[in-house]
Design a protein around this motif. Structure first.
Motif, PDB file in Angstrom:
ATOM      1  N   UNK A  98       0.799  -1.090  -0.052  1.00 41.58           N
ATOM      2  CA  UNK A  98      -0.180  -0.018   0.048  1.00 41.58           C
ATOM      3  C   UNK A  98       0.782   1.172  -0.102  1.00 41.58           C
ATOM      4  N   UNK A  99       0.391   2.301   0.133  1.00 35.82           N
ATOM      5  CA  UNK A  99       0.983   3.651  -0.125  1.00 35.82           C
ATOM      6  C   UNK A  99       2.004   3.895   1.265  1.00 35.82           C
ATOM      7  N   UNK A 100       1.655   2.971   2.228  1.00 37.88           N
ATOM      8  CA  UNK A 100       2.306   3.449   3.519  1.00 37.88           C
ATOM      9  C   UNK A 100       3.638   2.248   3.671  1.00 37.88           C
ATOM     10  N   UNK A 101       3.682   1.592   2.729  1.00 38.94           N
ATOM     11  CA  UNK A 101       4.606   0.295   2.754  1.00 38.94           C
ATOM     12  C   UNK A 101       5.983   1.013   2.280  1.00 38.94           C
ATOM     13  N   UNK A 102       6.145   1.674   1.305  1.00 40.47           N
ATOM     14  CA  UNK A 102       7.331   2.183   0.888  1.00 40.47           C
ATOM     15  C   UNK A 102       6.945   3.433   0.027  1.00 40.47           C
ATOM     16  N   UNK A 103       7.955   4.339  -0.225  1.00 38.88           N
ATOM     17  CA  UNK A 103       7.864   5.723  -0.816  1.00 38.88           C
ATOM     18  C   UNK A 103       8.175   5.514  -2.376  1.00 38.88           C
ATOM     19  N   UNK A 104       7.237   5.637  -3.031  1.00 34.73           N
ATOM     20  CA  UNK A 104       7.148   5.550  -4.575  1.00 34.73           C
ATOM     21  C   UNK A 104       7.128   6.969  -5.400  1.00 34.73           C
ATOM     22  N   UNK A 105       8.036   7.474  -5.963  1.00 39.10           N
ATOM     23  CA  UNK A 105       7.894   8.890  -6.405  1.00 39.10           C
ATOM     24  C   UNK A 105       7.767   8.615  -7.820  1.00 39.10           C
ATOM     25  N   UNK A 128      20.500  12.048  -5.218  1.00 36.51           N
ATOM     26  CA  UNK A 128      19.492  12.473  -4.133  1.00 36.51           C
ATOM     27  C   UNK A 128      19.084  11.601  -2.916  1.00 36.51           C
ATOM     28  N   UNK A 129      19.766  10.327  -3.187  1.00 36.92           N
ATOM     29  CA  UNK A 129      19.777   9.428  -2.303  1.00 36.92           C
ATOM     30  C   UNK A 129      18.607   8.355  -2.262  1.00 36.92           C
ATOM     31  N   UNK A 130      17.901   8.128  -3.549  1.00 36.28           N
ATOM     32  CA  UNK A 130      17.032   7.186  -4.047  1.00 36.28           C
ATOM     33  C   UNK A 130      17.460   5.794  -3.596  1.00 36.28           C
ATOM     34  N   UNK A 131      16.807   4.813  -3.144  1.00 37.35           N
ATOM     35  CA  UNK A 131      17.171   3.292  -2.702  1.00 37.35           C
ATOM     36  C   UNK A 131      16.970   2.501  -3.976  1.00 37.35           C
ATOM     37  N   UNK A 132      15.910   2.927  -4.835  1.00 41.27           N
ATOM     38  CA  UNK A 132      15.530   1.940  -6.152  1.00 41.27           C
ATOM     39  C   UNK A 132      15.068   3.081  -7.143  1.00 41.27           C
ATOM     40  N   UNK A 133      15.776   2.838  -8.204  1.00 45.41           N
ATOM     41  CA  UNK A 133      15.145   3.823  -9.429  1.00 45.41           C
ATOM     42  C   UNK A 133      14.674   2.773 -10.306  1.00 45.41           C
ATOM     43  N   UNK A 134      13.428   3.157 -10.804  1.00 45.30           N
ATOM     44  CA  UNK A 134      12.627   2.413 -11.522  1.00 45.30           C
ATOM     45  C   UNK A 134      12.867   2.968 -12.995  1.00 45.30           C
ATOM     46  N   UNK A 154      14.277   6.526   8.245  1.00 42.28           N
ATOM     47  CA  UNK A 154      15.110   5.518   7.795  1.00 42.28           C
ATOM     48  C   UNK A 154      14.764   4.414   7.607  1.00 42.28           C
ATOM     49  N   UNK A 155      13.423   4.216   7.796  1.00 49.70           N
ATOM     50  CA  UNK A 155      12.966   2.932   8.035  1.00 49.70           C
ATOM     51  C   UNK A 155      12.029   2.547   6.558  1.00 49.70           C
ATOM     52  N   UNK A 156      12.158   3.506   5.541  1.00 50.18           N
ATOM     53  CA  UNK A 156      11.197   3.147   4.472  1.00 50.18           C
ATOM     54  C   UNK A 156      12.251   3.158   3.450  1.00 50.18           C
ATOM     55  N   UNK A 157      12.165   2.677   2.421  1.00 53.75           N
ATOM     56  CA  UNK A 157      13.036   2.923   1.211  1.00 53.75           C
ATOM     57  C   UNK A 157      12.035   3.700   0.182  1.00 53.75           C
ATOM     58  N   UNK A 171      10.472  13.438   0.622  1.00 56.80           N
ATOM     59  CA  UNK A 171       9.908  12.229   1.209  1.00 56.80           C
ATOM     60  C   UNK A 171      10.813  11.711   2.376  1.00 56.80           C
ATOM     61  N   UNK A 172      12.147  12.015   2.238  1.00 54.76           N
ATOM     62  CA  UNK A 172      13.033  11.429   3.441  1.00 54.76           C
ATOM     63  C   UNK A 172      12.888  12.279   4.515  1.00 54.76           C
ATOM     64  N   UNK A 173      12.394  13.319   4.375  1.00 57.17           N
ATOM     65  CA  UNK A 173      12.378  14.239   5.660  1.00 57.17           C
ATOM     66  C   UNK A 173      11.158  13.556   6.667  1.00 57.17           C
TER      67      UNK A 173
END
Length: 312
Positions: A161-168, A212-218, A192-195, A186-188
């Motif tokens: 769901x939208x609360x599980x990970x931040x997808x921009x 910028x510090x993204x954990x995953x790039x799509x 630290x606990x969400x990608x 988003x990081x603000x």
């Protein structure tokens, strides 16, 4: 694997809502058949992967019935005609009250599990070691069942769901003004606990997201070959800078029929300067770490099941 242990108590209230939707007032058919004790047989009549057992069981548990299974969840079913997979014991009206709700769940969940199993088997045969995941493109009110089917079939659920990970995605970036600003904001708040994942349309956008510090790039809507070239370029470019904190995901228009075009060789290369021998490390498949597919849950045929009260 027994995925039923993942389910918290909320699924029971979801089942209650399903039953309430189907019988909001009088159960006229139930009045006709009454309270005589009966046994019904669950038949599978088409190829499928049996999935959704806990939900099926809960439907009948709430109706004071019990279910005995002759096949385990996750079993590949290939009936010749029809195959008995379970027996339901209870009052006639209670069995029939839960029949359609239970079948709807099982047919849908087993269809998704079959598609996931087919993709998983293809992945195994081709030697792709990355992750293949479903997406959040699910049926409202039915997401838990559909994501459960993905797990039973052997694939990753992606975020729930939208609360599980931040997808921009592109709309987030356009509304924020830039990828950098969107990631910073988003990081603000996510801590630290969400990608944080950023949808990118080019290598340049991917570089900005990583910086910028993204954990995953799509990498979105790339062709199979275009994806491999872009992913390799990005990984090599950042490896030279000593940066390997990110993973690369591909999504957009990938189907069962086309997904093999996106598989890289999947070999772990221990001579890679940032090789890490752990699941989901950025170097697991070197270039492409994750493929996500909406077609695992969308447009998937249901598996045909029926429930028949046994004749005395």
């Amino acid at each position: 694997m027994d995925y039923s242990h993942l389910l918290a108590t909320n699924y029971k209230s979801i089942i209650a809502q399903y039953l309430e939707e189907d019988v909001p007032s009088f159960d006229y058919g139930g009045y006709v058949v009454g309270d005589e004790d009966k046994v019904a047989t669950l038949y599978c009549k088409a190829e499928g992967v049996l999935a959704g057992v806990p939900f099926f069981d809960e439907v009948f548990k709430q109706l004071d019935c019990r279910v005995e299974w002759t096949h385990k969840e996750g079993s590949h079913l290939s009936p010749q005609g029809k195959l008995a997979v379970a027996q339901v014991y209870g009052k006639a009206r209670k069995i029939l009250l839960g029949e359609r709700t239970a079948l709807n769940i099982l047919c849908r969940c087993s269809g998704i599990a079959l598609r996931a199993r087919q993709v998983h088997d293809l992945q195994t045969s081709k030697g792709f070691k990355g992750v293949i995941a479903a997406t959040r493109k699910t049926t409202p009110g039915f997401r838990l069942v559909e994501k459960y089917g993905v797990l039973v079939g052997g694939l990753d659920t992606h975020r729930m769901d939208l609360s599980s990970m931040v997808m921009l995605k592109d709309n987030h970036v356009w509304s924020s003004g830039s990828i950098t600003t969107a990631v910073k904001n988003a990081r603000a708040v996510c801590g630290f606990s969400l990608k944080i994942e950023v949808e990118c349309q080019s290598e340049e956008e991917a570089d900005e997201a990583i910086a910028a510090g993204a954990d995953i790039v799509m990498l979105d809507n790339f062709t199979g070959e275009g994806l491999k070239v872009a992913a390799k370029n990005i990984k090599q470019r950042w490896a030279e800078k000593g940066v390997n904190h990110f993973m690369i995901e591909s999504s957009g228009g990938i189907t069962y029929e086309t997904c093999a075009q996106y598989f890289c060789d999947g070999k772990k290369k221990k001579d890679h300067p940032f090789y890490i021998d752990s699941f989901l490390s950025p170097s697991l498949s070197i270039d492409i770490d994750i493929l996500s597919m909406s077609t695992i849950t969308q447009g998937v045929p249901h598996v045909d099941f029926s429930l028949k009260i046994n004749k005395d």
